[in-house]
Design a protein around this motif. Structure first.
Motif, short mmCIF file in Angstrom:
data_model
loop_
_atom_site.label_atom_id
_atom_site.label_comp_id
_atom_site.label_asym_id
_atom_site.label_seq_id
_atom_site.Cartn_x
_atom_site.Cartn_y
_atom_site.Cartn_z
N ALA A 1 0.84 -1.20 0.00
CA ALA A 1 0.00 0.00 0.00
C ALA A 1 0.88 1.25 0.00
N ARG A 2 2.00 1.20 0.73
CA ARG A 2 2.89 2.36 0.78
C ARG A 2 3.46 2.66 -0.61
N ALA A 3 3.86 1.60 -1.32
CA ALA A 3 4.39 1.81 -2.67
C ALA A 3 3.31 2.40 -3.57
N LEU A 4 2.05 1.93 -3.40
CA LEU A 4 0.96 2.40 -4.25
C LEU A 4 0.60 3.85 -3.95
N SER A 5 0.92 4.32 -2.75
CA SER A 5 0.53 5.67 -2.35
C SER A 5 1.19 6.72 -3.25
N MET A 6 2.25 6.36 -3.97
CA MET A 6 2.91 7.33 -4.86
C MET A 6 2.38 7.23 -6.29
N HIS A 7 1.30 6.48 -6.50
CA HIS A 7 0.70 6.30 -7.83
C HIS A 7 1.72 5.86 -8.87
N PRO A 8 2.45 4.75 -8.63
CA PRO A 8 3.45 4.32 -9.61
C PRO A 8 2.78 3.65 -10.80
N ARG A 9 3.52 3.58 -11.92
CA ARG A 9 3.00 2.83 -13.08
C ARG A 9 3.40 1.37 -13.00
N GLY A 10 4.44 1.11 -12.23
CA GLY A 10 4.87 -0.27 -12.09
C GLY A 10 5.40 -0.52 -10.68
N LEU A 11 5.51 -1.82 -10.32
CA LEU A 11 6.07 -2.17 -9.02
C LEU A 11 7.22 -3.16 -9.22
N LEU A 12 8.32 -2.90 -8.52
CA LEU A 12 9.43 -3.84 -8.51
C LEU A 12 9.32 -4.64 -7.22
N CYS A 13 9.11 -5.96 -7.34
CA CYS A 13 8.87 -6.77 -6.14
C CYS A 13 10.03 -7.75 -5.96
N ASP A 14 10.80 -7.55 -4.89
CA ASP A 14 12.02 -8.33 -4.69
C ASP A 14 11.78 -9.44 -3.67
N GLU A 15 11.37 -10.61 -4.17
CA GLU A 15 11.09 -11.77 -3.30
C GLU A 15 10.21 -11.39 -2.13
N ILE A 16 9.04 -10.83 -2.46
CA ILE A 16 8.23 -10.24 -1.39
C ILE A 16 7.54 -11.26 -0.50
#
Lengths: 494, 260
Positions: free
Chosen positions: B167-182
């Motif tokens: 949710a924190r990453a989404l709060s910046m309205h990104p176009r993509g997410l980099l997920c490192d072994e989440i």
């Protein structure tokens, strides 16, 4: 609240350094340096009114004041630093039983003499091994005396073992306690501090004549001539004699003087120094202690952060500068730093033609010295605290678009504070006690006030315990405050 | 989410690696990678440990500098060399477009869940407080944690922490997410709740680059699977191809190890 320590600091540093005593203004009060600490019968605190001084020099000054028509204000100054202070221009003149010697005459100007002194040897009552200095020298006894005085030089010239004191009360105490075999000091001191003491007695005749005179800064002939003229008149019309007689110091014959005696002024003063009289003075010292501690710690905390940041994040030259700062200020004694800031900077300022530009007053030098020293410790505490925050926190902040400064301020520092706070509180308490060291540069804070009062009243234990209580009342709540802050700022972390 | 549209001027291509090379102590980690990733796609990056998967993600948003080649995200290009000067500015822009989620969550421990979410919009985007809080509450609800908004990270379970991090990453309205072994640090029963959130995001059309060991998730949700080994791409194709009919023996060996 957050800006307050800084403001106080700036205000303190901005205090006018300007009133240079060396200027020839005849309307402003003249500053007279003297050490009232254990200073009977020269200048000492009046037990009936601790805010004023009494003594035969106080009375001579009062007459000089009338003669020259200019007010004279006393300034408390450590006896052993009087010549240094005069050279710095901290005051206009010094009068404190200062002996005229050839080597001093090269550094300062002397007035005409106002008293002819001799040295008196004092021993424990019933001393059977020797009766005079020669006898004393034969059995290699240890003689206590005041450092940098005629007595000191006399002992040195005879190759005798001397124990140096920087006050006149302690040598006689140590003589009673058997720590020294005899004490050689100026006769007025012996009359007031040793004669009334039933455990001590005079040994032999007073010897080695010398004179006391007033000391001026080299080049200040104008003031010297005015005060010489005033002294001349006091001597001519018998006012000086009246003052010296009043204090039992008039001695056209030493034997007569010894018989008259000084009366037991010490015992009288012991009774006169009541709680109501000395406590306000202790409180005043405590206030200054708190002020010094708070302002210099404020400086240390402000200065420590940029130093820590330079060391952690700076380019190589900045990093080296930060390391050099920390190692330098951690590695030298605060006492040395205070002396250099107070006396050394003033010399440099004069020598480089800047006048009084860098002549710090005692409070400024104290704040700067303690602040610079403690900034080195605070920088290391910050560094440890900041390094303890995991690197992943920087990356998380960066990945959210935060700049380095924003991440540092909002994410890293708040977490580091939790680690930083306990050692920092410890440092504040240490600094709080370290403020006592600034008494060496003429600041009368709590510890110095204790020394002055205990020597005046001989109530070492009573006033000592009270002073300790004052320190504790101030330092113990700090511990509680720190633990509360740790709880508030540590939420979520521990 | 409406943010998944391709940036203007680069239709269809949100993200590219151009001959990216990164080494450590003379030993290559990424060996001249070239790759294009379409906007809105979900890419699973698998492969043995030490193959360069995490380094790839970190080079993409400028957390790790590289020696040669370049990264392009939308109109922004990150070149070789230290993250300074124009590279710093480009990294800053790229980080606004690509959020990142870490294996070990990296929530800010001194802030509550909702404070973790509002900090960056407030101070980086300059969003008004009420708006940032309303948005944060919407996002926490979306990951099923509105009831935990005032909890500090240490009071949350691993799965909850990772959902707050998403949710924190989404709060910046990104176009993509980099997920490192989440999901690697989570117990098996907690992995599901995190992966469910990711599948939900995928349906919204956000670009997802996921370094993962969850083969089941890759098969179910990925549009494309990359196998990375020794800093090079071993396989690249839809999951049905890469996971069912791998071309190389190395991939077959890795998959059989992973599936037991």
């Amino acid at each position: 609240m957050r800006g307050a320590p800084l403001l106080v600091l700036l205000a303190a540093l901005a205090l006018p350094v300007a009133t240079s005593p060396a200027t020839a203004d005849t309307t402003r009060p003249l500053l007279w340096a003297t050490d009232a600490e254990g200073g009977a019968p020269y200048t000492f605190k009046d037990p009936k009114d601790p805010n004023r001084n009494i003594g035969f020099e106080v009375e001579i000054i009062a007459e000089i004041e009338k003669e020259i028509g200019q007010p004279i204000v006393p300034q408390q100054y450590a006896f052993s630093s009087l010549i240094l202070g005069l050279q710095r221009g901290d005051f206009d003149f010094a009068m404190n039983g200062l002996e005229v010697t050839p080597d001093r005459a090269e550094k300062v100007l002397f007035s005409i003499p106002y008293y002819v002194f001799r040295e008196q040897l004092v021993v424990r009552r019933g001393e059977s091994r020797f009766r005079d200095l020669e006898g004393c020298a034969k059995i290699h006894c240890v003689v206590g005396t005041l450092e940098d005085t005629a007595a000191d030089r006399l002992l040195h010239a005879r190759g005798m073992t001397a124990t140096m004191y920087d006050g006149v009360v302690e040598p006689y105490r140590d003589l009673v306690l058997g720590r020294v075999d005899a004490v050689l000091l100026d006769l007025p001191i012996a009359i007031y501090y040793a004669k009334p003491n039933p455990d001590l007695e005079f040994a032999g005749e007073a010897m080695a004549r010398g004179t006391y005179a007033i000391m001026f800064q080299k080049g200040n002939e104008a003031l010297k001539h005015r005060i010489d003229a005033a002294l001349e008149r006091l001597i001519q019309d018998g006012r000086l004699r009246a003052i010296l007689e009043h204090w039992n110091l008039w001695d056209d014959q030493q034997a007569a003087l010894a018989q008259v005696g000084g009366g037991d002024i010490i015992a009288a003063s012991r009774q006169a120094w009541t709680f109501e009289r000395y406590f306000p003075l202790l409180l005043r010292g405590a206030t200054l202690t708190v002020f010094l501690a708070v302002v210099s710690f404020g400086l240390a905390v402000l200065l420590g952060l940029p130093i820590a940041c330079m060391r952690l994040y700076g380019a190589a030259p900045l990093r080296w500068a930060a390391i050099a700062y920390v190692e330098f200020f951690r590695g030298i004694p605060v006492l040395l730093l205070l002396y250099v800031l107070y006396y050394g900077m003033a010399d440099l300022s004069t020598a480089s033609g800047l006048g009084s530009a860098f002549r710090l007053d005692p409070i400024q030098a104290a704040i700067l010295g303690l602040g610079l020293n403690y900034a080195a410790y605070e920088a290391e505490i910050y560094r440890a605290g900041i390094s303890a925050v995991p690197y992943g926190q920087w990356e998380a902040a960066a990945s959210l678009g935060m700049t380095g400064w924003l991440a540092f301020r909002r994410i890293i520092l708040p977490q580091a504070v939790r680690t930083i706070l306990p050692p920092m509180t410890g440092d504040f308490v240490a600094l709080f006690k370290d403020t006592s060291i600034v008494s060496t540069i003429a600041v009368v804070e709590l510890s110095k006030q204790y020394q002055i009062l205990s020597k005046s009243s001989m109530k070492y234990l009573e006033i000592g315990l009270l002073t300790a209580v004052l320190y504790l009342v101030m330092s113990v709540p700090l511990g509680f405050l720190s633990r509360r802050l740790e709880k508030i700022w540590g939420r979520g972390i521990l | 989410m409406t943010a998944a549209t391709a940036p203007p001027g680069n239709p269809g291509t949100d993200l590219a690696l151009e001959g990216l090379r990164k080494g450590y102590d003379g030993h290559p980690i990424l060996d001249g990678l070239t790759l294009e990733i379409a906007a809105g796609s979900t890419v699973a990056i698998i492969g043995p440990s030490g193959g360069g998967k995490s380094t790839l993600l970190r080079c993409l948003n400028g957390l790790t500098p590289f020696e040669a080649g370049g990264v392009r995200v939308g109109p922004h290009r990150l070149g070789a060399g230290p993250i300074a000067g124009p590279n710093r500015a480009a990294a800053q822009q790229i980080r606004r477009l690509l959020g990142m989620i870490f294996q070990d969550f990296q929530l800010f421990p001194h802030l509550t869940a909702i404070e973790n979410l509002v900090e960056a919009p407030l101070r980086v985007l300059g969003m008004p407080v009420e708006e940032a809080r309303a948005e944060a509450e919407r996002l926490l609800e979306r990951v099923g944690l509105s009831h935990r908004k005032d909890a500090y990270p240490r009071e949350l379970s691993g799965g909850q922490k990772q959902r707050v991090a998403i949710a924190r990453a989404l709060s910046m309205h990104p176009r993509g997410l980099l997920c490192d072994e989440i999901t690697s640090a989570l117990d098996p029963e907690l992995k599901g709740e995190v992966l469910a959130v990711m599948e939900d995001l995928r349906r919204d059309g956000i670009t997802l680059l996921m370094v993962t060991h969850e083969i089941g998730f890759a098969r179910r949700a990925a549009d494309r699977v990359l196998v990375l080994d020794h800093g090079a791409i071993l396989e690249d194709g839809p999951p049905s191809e890469v996971l069912e009919r791998p071309k190389t023996a190395r991939t077959r060996q890795f998959l059989s190890l992973l599936l037991g």
